[in-house]
Design an enzyme around this catalytic site. Sequence first.
Site, PDB file in Angstrom:
ATOM      1  N   CYS A  16       0.827  -1.199   0.000  1.00  0.00           N
ATOM      2  CA  CYS A  16       0.000   0.000   0.000  1.00  0.00           C
ATOM      3  C   CYS A  16       0.870   1.260   0.000  1.00  0.00           C
ATOM      4  CB  CYS A  16      -0.915   0.005   1.227  1.00  0.00           C
ATOM      5  SG  CYS A  16      -2.054   1.395   1.280  1.00  0.00           S
TER       6      CYS A  16
ATOM      7  N   ARG B  62     -12.605   0.230  -4.628  1.00  0.00           N
ATOM      8  CA  ARG B  62     -12.089   0.220  -3.261  1.00  0.00           C
ATOM      9  C   ARG B  62     -11.697   1.620  -2.796  1.00  0.00           C
ATOM     10  NH1 ARG B  62      -7.769  -0.723   0.316  1.00  0.00           N
ATOM     11  NH2 ARG B  62      -8.246  -2.419   1.762  1.00  0.00           N
TER      12      ARG B  62
END
Length: 506
Positions: A320, A419
Site C-alpha cells: 500500500c 475500493r
Amino acid sequence: MAIYFDEPSRTFNEYLLVPGYTSSKHVPENVSLKTPLTKYRRGQEDPAISLGIPMVSAVMQAVSDDKMAIALATEGGLSFIYGSQTIEDQAAMVARVKDYKAGFVTSDANLSPDMTLADVVALRDRLGHSTMPVTADGGPHGKLVGIVTERDYRLSRMSLDEKVSDFMTPREKLIVAPSDTTLKGANDIIWEHKLNSLPLVDDQDNLMYLVFRKDYSSHKSNPNEMLDVHKRYMVGAGINTRDYAERVPALIEAGADVLCIDSSEGYSDWQKFTLAWIRENYGDAVKVGAGNVVDAEGFRFLAEAGADFIKIGIGGGSICITREQKGIGRGQATATIEVAKARDEYFEETGVYIPLCSDGGIVYDHHITLALAMGSDFVMLGRYFARFDESPTNRVNVNGSYMKEYWGEGSARARNWQRYDLGGDKKGMTFEEGVDSYVPYAGSLKDNVAVTLAKVKSTMCNCGAITIPELQQKAKLTVVSSTSIVEGGAHDVLLKDKSGYSSTSN
C-alpha cells in the site's frame, strides 16, 4: 485550526510485551485462540460467528480465492474472497467453497462410459480428483453406471484410447446408499466396508452425492475447522459501495457466511448507505464488516451504522502506498490502541461488543500477538498468505529464488477503483495506491500457520494468559527505542546459515 495529536503515530515494531507471571497451567496446549468474528450483546454465550484462530485473509486478487478459503477454513480461519471481479465469478468461488465439503458432495468430476482414459487423465489433472463417478449421460446426477479411481487404471500398461466402460468398476460391484442416508450412517458404511467413497443414489439409481472417507478423517485431524451447521466450510466475501444491490444477493444465494465492505477508508457516507441497504433488505441475518478506520470517531460512525465487525488500518500494508500518494493514515499500533479503547467504551455504554480486525502493518509473527494484546480480536493478512501454495498467484523464479507474485488492490494491475471510490459519477483510477511486487515463496499454508500460532501461544503463556480476552486484560506493553529494536535482533555476531527454526517475517 487543525487538530494536532500530541503523541507520535507508532507501529507494532515500536512495542514489546513485558512478561507476566507464568503459572504451571500456562502452557501452549492449554491456550485457546477462539475469538469472535461478529458482534454480540453482553451476556450472550456465543456470537453468530467465531473464528478458531485469529486470522483472516485479505480481500485481494493475489490472496483470497476459493482454494485459499478452503485451506484457511481447515485451520480455523476465514477468507474473504476478493470482490474485484464479476459478480458471477465471485459467487461461483463462494459456491465452490460451500460445495467442497458439505459431507454430501455433488461431484464435479464426472465421466460417461464412452469417454477414454485420456479424458480421465485430463479431468484428473485439471481438477485434482482421483474419484470420478461414471453416469449414463456424464452428468453429476445421471444414472450411475460405475466409478473410476486410481486403482482402476495404470498409465504404463494401458492405451489412452481405452474406453471408460472397459476399465471402470461397474455399478453391480459398487456399494451405494440411499440419498436420504444421514452423514453418520454414510460414515458407518464407509468404515464397515473400508471404502474411500460412498455414492448416494435416488430411487431411480441416479447419482445424488458422494461421501468421502477423507472428509471424516480430515475433520478429526483439524478440530478448529470453520464449518457451518451443514458441515460445510465457512467463507466470507468482499463487497464494494457501488454495486452492492446486485452483488450482495448473489453472494448470499451462493452461500457466503459473512461479507466485508472492502474500502481503503471507511469513515464515509458510502459505507453507511451500504450498511443501511443490507439492514433494510436482510435485517441482522446477513453479517457484514466495515472499515477501514484509524480513530475513535471512525469506529463510532461504523458502529452506529450497524457494522458486525470493524477493520482498523490505513496505509500500513506492504503493498500500500496510500500514505505516500495522499498523506493520510496512521501507525497501526496507535490506531489499534485508540480504536480498541473506543470499542470498550461503546461496549460499556450499549452492551454491544463489536470485534476489531487489525488490517495491515503485520511484518513479523509477534506483531499478531501485539495486535491482539492491544485490543484486536483478529488480524487480516495479505502478504503473509500470498507466500503460500494456496494463494492464486504464480510461483516464479527470480534470480535463483522462488517467489510468488503479489499486488495491491490499488495497483494498476488490480484496477479495483471501487475500493478507493469517493462517490460521484467519476469511475476509474486517477492514480495508484498500491504496487505490483513479489514475496518469497514459503510453501504450504498449514505448515506456516502452525509455526506462527505456536509463537503466539508461547508469547501468551509468557504473559500469563491462555485466552485472547485474558491477554488483553493482562498484557503489559512498553514502547521501545530505535536502539533497543536493534538490540532485539541478532547483533555483534557473524551469522551462520539460517536453520529451519529461524524466525520468519510475514
